[in-house]
Design a protein around this motif. Structure first.
Motif, PDB file in Angstrom:
ATOM      1  N   VAL A  41       0.627  -1.278  -0.489  1.00 52.14           N
ATOM      2  CA  VAL A  41       0.280  -0.397   0.102  1.00 52.14           C
ATOM      3  C   VAL A  41       0.587   0.975  -0.385  1.00 52.14           C
ATOM      4  O   VAL A  41       2.053   1.281   1.099  1.00 52.14           O
ATOM      5  N   ASN A  42       0.655   2.232  -1.184  1.00 54.94           N
ATOM      6  CA  ASN A  42       1.933   3.268  -0.898  1.00 54.94           C
ATOM      7  C   ASN A  42       0.497   4.231  -0.471  1.00 54.94           C
ATOM      8  O   ASN A  42      -0.301   4.650  -1.309  1.00 54.94           O
ATOM      9  N   ILE A  43       1.224   5.164   0.118  1.00 53.22           N
ATOM     10  CA  ILE A  43       0.907   6.487   0.207  1.00 53.22           C
ATOM     11  C   ILE A  43       1.252   7.720  -0.277  1.00 53.22           C
ATOM     12  O   ILE A  43       2.698   8.234   0.539  1.00 53.22           O
ATOM     13  N   ILE A  44       0.551   8.172  -1.188  1.00 54.43           N
ATOM     14  CA  ILE A  44       1.677   9.897  -1.672  1.00 54.43           C
ATOM     15  C   ILE A  44       1.135  11.200  -1.061  1.00 54.43           C
ATOM     16  O   ILE A  44      -0.395  11.428  -0.978  1.00 54.43           O
ATOM     17  N   PHE A  45       1.696  11.692  -0.431  1.00 53.90           N
ATOM     18  CA  PHE A  45       1.089  13.260   0.175  1.00 53.90           C
ATOM     19  C   PHE A  45       2.264  14.042  -0.111  1.00 53.90           C
ATOM     20  O   PHE A  45       3.221  14.196  -0.588  1.00 53.90           O
TER      21      PHE A  45
ATOM     22  N   ARG B  58      -2.998  17.108   0.023  1.00 51.48           N
ATOM     23  CA  ARG B  58      -2.947  16.246  -0.567  1.00 51.48           C
ATOM     24  C   ARG B  58      -2.512  14.531  -0.697  1.00 51.48           C
ATOM     25  O   ARG B  58      -1.656  14.511  -0.414  1.00 51.48           O
ATOM     26  N   LEU B  59      -3.713  13.830  -0.900  1.00 50.02           N
ATOM     27  CA  LEU B  59      -3.332  12.730  -0.354  1.00 50.02           C
ATOM     28  C   LEU B  59      -3.691  11.458  -1.293  1.00 50.02           C
ATOM     29  O   LEU B  59      -5.436  11.040  -1.626  1.00 50.02           O
ATOM     30  N   VAL B  60      -3.004  10.068  -1.271  1.00 47.84           N
ATOM     31  CA  VAL B  60      -2.612   9.355  -2.295  1.00 47.84           C
ATOM     32  C   VAL B  60      -2.629   7.798  -2.450  1.00 47.84           C
ATOM     33  O   VAL B  60      -1.558   7.751  -1.598  1.00 47.84           O
ATOM     34  N   VAL B  61      -4.296   7.184  -1.953  1.00 51.59           N
ATOM     35  CA  VAL B  61      -4.085   5.511  -1.302  1.00 51.59           C
ATOM     36  C   VAL B  61      -4.038   5.176  -2.701  1.00 51.59           C
ATOM     37  O   VAL B  61      -5.131   4.843  -3.507  1.00 51.59           O
ATOM     38  N   ASP B  62      -3.135   4.066  -3.228  1.00 53.81           N
ATOM     39  CA  ASP B  62      -2.930   3.311  -3.425  1.00 53.81           C
ATOM     40  C   ASP B  62      -2.367   1.565  -3.582  1.00 53.81           C
ATOM     41  O   ASP B  62      -1.065   1.743  -3.170  1.00 53.81           O
TER      42      ASP B  62
END
Length: 197
Positions: free
Chosen positions: A108-112, A186-190
């Motif tokens: 699980v990659n979380i990009i902020f 910004r927050l993206v959960v991949d």
């Protein structure tokens, strides 16, 4: 149409095209691909090299494939040279098992990201506190850290990624409700990302 002696191209050339009378294929710059910060880098390299090598020798005998590298002892070249897919996959699986990468654990990659670098960096301490709430799960956190591609469209990117045991993936997803957030961030959960860049 046999109208040229030399053909120069990008990775697109490797994707199933048939070029008649192709006697020599040269591949340059592969070390960049091998050093990508992604656990699939070697797998992608192997796939690309075997596809590219497959362009040569379809219509003529004694064709050659030459690969430029500063790291000729890397194990991937041994398997590419022999077109040995089964042994390559076995080697890759052994590494992934030891390092807890898929298919043995989920990623699980979380990009902020934020336009203000300090705002993004201020998340580090909050994420560390969030990570402490996961100790009852089979989860390993890598980061937070600066993302491999640090800035896109004026936003400074950081990430944290998690290796999560399959049995705990649903519980981990539920816990993500508590992942720290901030206005203007910004927050993206991949989950099971195609790329970690």
């Amino acid at each position: 149409n046999n109208g040229a002696n030399i053909l120069i191209g990008t990775q697109m050339i490797s994707k199933g095209h048939n070029f008649p009378n192709l006697g020599l294929v040269g591949v340059i710059g592969v070390d960049t691909m091998l050093s990508f910060p992604d656990y699939r880098a070697t797998e992608r390299m192997f796939q690309l090299m075997t596809q590219t090598a497959g362009r040569a020798g379809r219509d003529i005998n004694e064709s050659k494939v030459m690969i430029q590298t500063f790291n000729p002892n890397h194990y991937v070249f041994h398997y590419v040279k022999d077109h040995n897919v089964d042994d390559f996959l076995e080697k890759e699986m052994s590494y992934r098992k030891v390092l807890s990468y898929p298919p043995f654990k989920s990623i699980v990659n979380i990009i902020f990201s934020a336009e203000d670098q300090a705002l993004a960096q201020s998340m580090y301490e909050k994420i560390a506190l969030f990570n402490e709430t996961l100790t009852d799960l089979d989860v390993q956190a890598i980061g937070p850290k600066v993302a491999p591609i640090e800035k896109v469209s004026g936003y400074y990117r950081h990430n944290v990624f998690y290796k999560v045991a399959s049995d705990d993936l649903d519980k981990f997803k539920a816990r993500l409700v508590g992942f720290p957030k901030k206005r203007l961030l910004r927050l993206v959960v991949d989950i099971d990302p195609i790329s970690l860049l």
